[in-house]
Design a protein around this motif. Structure first.
Motif, mmCIF file in Angstrom:
data_model
loop_
_atom_site.group_PDB
_atom_site.id
_atom_site.type_symbol
_atom_site.label_atom_id
_atom_site.label_comp_id
_atom_site.label_asym_id
_atom_site.label_seq_id
_atom_site.Cartn_x
_atom_site.Cartn_y
_atom_site.Cartn_z
ATOM 1 N N THR A 74 0.829 -1.204 0.000
ATOM 2 C CA THR A 74 0.000 0.000 0.000
ATOM 3 C C THR A 74 0.864 1.255 0.000
ATOM 4 O OG1 THR A 74 -0.178 -0.177 2.415
ATOM 5 C CG2 THR A 74 -1.985 -1.085 1.094
ATOM 6 N N ALA A 75 1.988 1.231 0.712
ATOM 7 C CA ALA A 75 2.853 2.411 0.754
ATOM 8 C C ALA A 75 3.395 2.732 -0.630
ATOM 9 C CB ALA A 75 3.998 2.192 1.742
ATOM 10 N N VAL A 76 3.935 1.736 -1.322
ATOM 11 C CA VAL A 76 4.518 1.979 -2.645
ATOM 12 C C VAL A 76 3.452 2.421 -3.625
ATOM 13 C CG1 VAL A 76 5.643 0.862 -4.610
ATOM 14 C CG2 VAL A 76 6.497 0.466 -2.298
ATOM 15 N N ALA A 77 2.271 1.827 -3.562
ATOM 16 C CA ALA A 77 1.190 2.254 -4.446
ATOM 17 C C ALA A 77 0.876 3.732 -4.239
ATOM 18 C CB ALA A 77 -0.055 1.400 -4.206
ATOM 19 N N ARG A 78 0.840 4.171 -2.984
ATOM 20 C CA ARG A 78 0.568 5.586 -2.714
ATOM 21 C C ARG A 78 1.693 6.476 -3.224
ATOM 22 N NH1 ARG A 78 -1.099 3.438 2.958
ATOM 23 N NH2 ARG A 78 -3.328 3.050 2.658
ATOM 24 N N TRP A 79 2.946 6.044 -3.086
ATOM 25 C CA TRP A 79 4.061 6.864 -3.568
ATOM 26 C C TRP A 79 3.935 7.113 -5.067
ATOM 27 C CZ3 TRP A 79 8.561 3.441 -1.287
ATOM 28 C CH2 TRP A 79 8.510 3.485 0.116
ATOM 29 N N VAL A 80 3.718 6.038 -5.841
ATOM 30 C CA VAL A 80 3.737 6.203 -7.295
ATOM 31 C C VAL A 80 2.513 6.978 -7.783
ATOM 32 C CG1 VAL A 80 5.205 4.192 -7.669
ATOM 33 C CG2 VAL A 80 2.723 3.908 -7.735
ATOM 34 N N VAL A 81 1.373 6.773 -7.130
ATOM 35 C CA VAL A 81 0.191 7.554 -7.498
ATOM 36 C C VAL A 81 0.410 9.028 -7.174
ATOM 37 C CG1 VAL A 81 -2.246 7.949 -6.957
ATOM 38 C CG2 VAL A 81 -1.418 5.625 -7.361
ATOM 39 N N GLY A 94 -5.371 -10.540 -5.755
ATOM 40 C CA GLY A 94 -4.645 -10.067 -4.582
ATOM 41 C C GLY A 94 -4.019 -8.715 -4.805
ATOM 42 N N GLU A 95 -3.355 -8.544 -5.951
ATOM 43 C CA GLU A 95 -2.764 -7.244 -6.254
ATOM 44 C C GLU A 95 -3.839 -6.170 -6.381
ATOM 45 O OE1 GLU A 95 1.308 -8.729 -8.562
ATOM 46 O OE2 GLU A 95 -0.201 -7.599 -9.666
ATOM 47 N N LEU A 96 -4.968 -6.527 -6.961
ATOM 48 C CA LEU A 96 -6.070 -5.574 -7.071
ATOM 49 C C LEU A 96 -6.501 -5.099 -5.686
ATOM 50 C CD1 LEU A 96 -8.341 -4.075 -8.544
ATOM 51 C CD2 LEU A 96 -9.645 -6.219 -8.553
ATOM 52 N N GLU A 97 -6.627 -6.015 -4.742
ATOM 53 C CA GLU A 97 -7.078 -5.623 -3.409
ATOM 54 C C GLU A 97 -6.047 -4.748 -2.691
ATOM 55 O OE1 GLU A 97 -10.096 -5.891 -2.479
ATOM 56 O OE2 GLU A 97 -10.645 -7.148 -4.197
ATOM 57 N N VAL A 98 -4.767 -4.999 -2.903
ATOM 58 C CA VAL A 98 -3.744 -4.132 -2.309
ATOM 59 C C VAL A 98 -3.867 -2.720 -2.860
ATOM 60 C CG1 VAL A 98 -1.261 -3.690 -2.074
ATOM 61 C CG2 VAL A 98 -2.133 -6.016 -1.821
ATOM 62 N N GLY A 111 -5.997 2.994 -1.683
ATOM 63 C CA GLY A 111 -6.767 4.149 -2.110
ATOM 64 C C GLY A 111 -6.554 4.532 -3.555
ATOM 65 N N VAL A 112 -5.938 3.646 -4.347
ATOM 66 C CA VAL A 112 -5.755 3.936 -5.771
ATOM 67 C C VAL A 112 -7.123 3.969 -6.444
ATOM 68 C CG1 VAL A 112 -4.683 3.195 -7.926
ATOM 69 C CG2 VAL A 112 -3.503 2.790 -5.745
ATOM 70 N N ALA A 113 -7.385 5.004 -7.212
ATOM 71 C CA ALA A 113 -8.667 5.111 -7.912
ATOM 72 C C ALA A 113 -8.814 3.949 -8.887
ATOM 73 C CB ALA A 113 -8.750 6.435 -8.662
ATOM 74 N N PRO A 114 -9.898 3.176 -8.827
ATOM 75 C CA PRO A 114 -10.044 2.039 -9.738
ATOM 76 C C PRO A 114 -9.903 2.425 -11.210
ATOM 77 C CG PRO A 114 -11.692 1.932 -8.011
ATOM 78 C CD PRO A 114 -11.016 3.259 -7.856
ATOM 79 N N ALA A 166 -13.188 -6.918 -10.724
ATOM 80 C CA ALA A 166 -12.646 -5.798 -11.493
ATOM 81 C C ALA A 166 -13.767 -4.958 -12.101
ATOM 82 C CB ALA A 166 -11.717 -6.315 -12.590
ATOM 83 N N VAL A 167 -14.768 -5.605 -12.668
ATOM 84 C CA VAL A 167 -15.905 -4.875 -13.246
ATOM 85 C C VAL A 167 -16.697 -4.177 -12.145
ATOM 86 C CG1 VAL A 167 -18.084 -5.124 -14.500
ATOM 87 C CG2 VAL A 167 -16.041 -6.384 -15.265
ATOM 88 N N GLU A 168 -16.872 -4.863 -11.033
ATOM 89 C CA GLU A 168 -17.650 -4.308 -9.924
ATOM 90 C C GLU A 168 -17.047 -3.008 -9.402
ATOM 91 O OE1 GLU A 168 -18.735 -5.433 -5.253
ATOM 92 O OE2 GLU A 168 -17.337 -6.658 -6.409
ATOM 93 N N VAL A 169 -15.735 -2.973 -9.217
ATOM 94 C CA VAL A 169 -15.105 -1.781 -8.626
ATOM 95 C C VAL A 169 -14.816 -0.704 -9.666
ATOM 96 C CG1 VAL A 169 -14.110 -3.125 -6.752
ATOM 97 C CG2 VAL A 169 -12.727 -2.663 -8.801
ATOM 98 N N GLY A 170 -14.924 -1.043 -10.962
ATOM 99 C CA GLY A 170 -14.699 -0.050 -12.001
ATOM 100 C C GLY A 170 -13.261 0.106 -12.429
#
Length: 470
Positions: free
Chosen positions: A99-106, A118-122, A127-130, A148-152
């Motif tokens: 989650t930390a790295v995802a936030r940094w790059v976003v 699993g990666e999708l849920e991380v 908080g990455v926008a779908p 994936a379709v459900e969350v957009g």
């Protein structure tokens, strides 16, 4: 002066003038040695990190990740603007995702690629926008596609005819509209290990170019699917731009033909740009990659009289790889005399293929340096090996390290930010190490290390109190 052991060294490995130096290309920009000779990362001594968190320990330099993410975004933005289009850069979650790295790059303006549920849920937990996610994979389950379709999710990269039909059923049942890219095989062979090359014909990913047009025609028939364009990825750990130019030329032929049936707004040319693992590796500068690849696409479009589509790229390990440094403690040393008379020095550390499987999987080469002090011995050809019960458990195959390395010393292996933690295992029931982010003299655990109790907890036969786990 060369020793008999030098006959064991590969041709590319040069005896260093100083076995304590830190070649710039393979270390984070913050790596240095303090007045005592201790390796520091973001201003923190390696000895302090090891004392606080133990070893093995993966240290990730936050500023290095952010800087490289920002550099790729700026380089592709500028190259695209110069050629009349736009560009998006995706961070490859498979390289390393938390989650930390995802936030940094976003934060730095990137989107994120995932390839499993699993990666999708991380990414979602971060908080990455779908809408800014891309979903890869050659065997996405129905449940993964439904989620994936459900969350957009912004784009699903379809990989087979079966997947198209799965999405058709899901979108019909949920009354959703899902954007998709079609992954194609351009036939260009990347200059990389066979298992890392993903654009030759005999492999599991994507549609051969002749079949891709059929896939696109089917997608255009389905009300719940929006065809967004083509995707092509030629491999990983690639230096230079020649392969990308050739792949773009081939994919643009299909792109142009598809325009007769409707819009093809996007072209994703993948990435997999290489990094330095040893002092002789020479990665292509980010600005060169962006400028030359985008210019090649623009030239191909001009030759065909078509507009340049919106472009997407996936740098892969090039964003996070160099940010990672793994710290180990030396447990034993051993000099092994070979029949030739040469002596190979083995340095055994407290990790190995459970935290870095790449040497065993791909024959990958890494570097190493003494981290807890300055070595005073002459450079000696050494092999750093792990603690696992496998002869192939090699961490660094060939490296010149100071001849006075002894048990208790710390060794640092750079360029371990990508595909090391992601591929980590519990082989031999070894616990996976913690991952610590460093920045401005501070360290923070971003992935907790496992305890032996964690590892054993999955064994249903181990008694807890008076009861066995169900």
């Amino acid at each position: 002066m060369h020793s008999p052991a030098d006959s064991l060294a590969p041709d590319w490995l040069v005896v260093p003038d100083d076995a304590n130096d830190l070649p710039t290309a393979v270390w984070p920009a913050s790596a240095a040695r303090d007045d005592d000779g201790t390796l520091t990362l973001a201003g923190i001594p390696a000895t302090a990190l090891a004392q606080t968190y133990g070893t093995p320990l993966l240290v990730l330099d936050e500023d290095e990740v952010r800087s490289r993410a920002r550099s790729f975004r700026i380089a592709f933005d500028e190259a695209a603007a110069e050629n009349g289009t736009t560009a998006q850069v995706y961070y490859a979650g498979k390289a390393f995702l938390s989650t930390a790295v995802a936030r940094w790059v976003v934060d730095e303006g990137l989107r994120v690629d995932v390839c499993t549920g699993g990666e999708l849920e991380v990414a979602l937990a971060a908080g990455v926008a779908p809408a800014s996610l891309g979903f890869h994979g050659n065997n996405k389950s129905v449940a993964e596609l439904e989620r994936a379709v459900e969350v957009g999710v912004g784009t699903i990269i379809v990989d087979s005819a079966i997947e198209i039909e799965r999405l058709a059923a899901i979108t019909a049942r949920t009354d959703a509209v899902q954007r998709v890219l079609v992954r194609v095989i351009s036939g260009v062979h990347a200059e990389t290990h066979d298992f890392l090359a993903t654009a030759h014909e005999d492999q599991k990913f994507g549609f051969p170019l002749p079949d891709a047009a059929i896939a696109v025609a089917r997608i255009r028939e389905i009300p719940g699917l929006e065809f967004a364009g083509l995707h092509c990825h030629i491999g990983s750990q690639i230096f230079g731009v020649a392969g990308f130019r050739e792949s773009a030329e081939r994919v643009l032929e299909l792109h142009a033909a598809l325009l007769a049936g409707g819009p093809v707004p996007q072209l994703n040319l993948g990435g997999g740009f290489g990094i330095a693992y040893t002092s002789v590796d020479d990665p292509t500068p980010i600005e060169t990659l962006a400028g030359e690849i985008v210019a090649a696409v623009a030239a191909g479009c001009a030759a065909r009289g078509i507009a340049v589509p919106a472009l997407s790229f996936e740098p892969g390990r090039a964003i996070v790889g160099t940010a990672g440094v793994t710290l180990y403690e030396v447990g034993t040393t051993k000099d092994v005399e070979l029949e030739s008379g040469a002596v190979r020095r083995y340095l055994s550390v407290d990790g190995g293929m459970s935290d870095n499987a790449r040497p065993a999987l791909y024959g990958a080469q890494f570097s190493a340096r003494l981290a807890s002090r300055l070595g005073v011995g002459a450079p000696q050809l050494s092999r750093v090996v792990g603690k696992h019960c496998e002869s192939g458990d090699i961490v660094v195959d060939h490296e010149y390290l100071p001849g006075d390395v002894v048990p208790g010393d710390l060794l640092a292996v750079p360029s371990t930010g990508a595909y090391c933690a992601s591929l980590a295992s519990n082989y031999n029931h070894v616990a996976r190490p913690p991952i610590v982010a460093v920045r401005d003299g501070r360290s923070t655990v971003i992935v907790r290390g496992e305890t032996l109790a964690d590892v054993l907890s999955r064994d249903a036969g181990i008694l807890v109190g008076d009861e066995a786990r169900a």
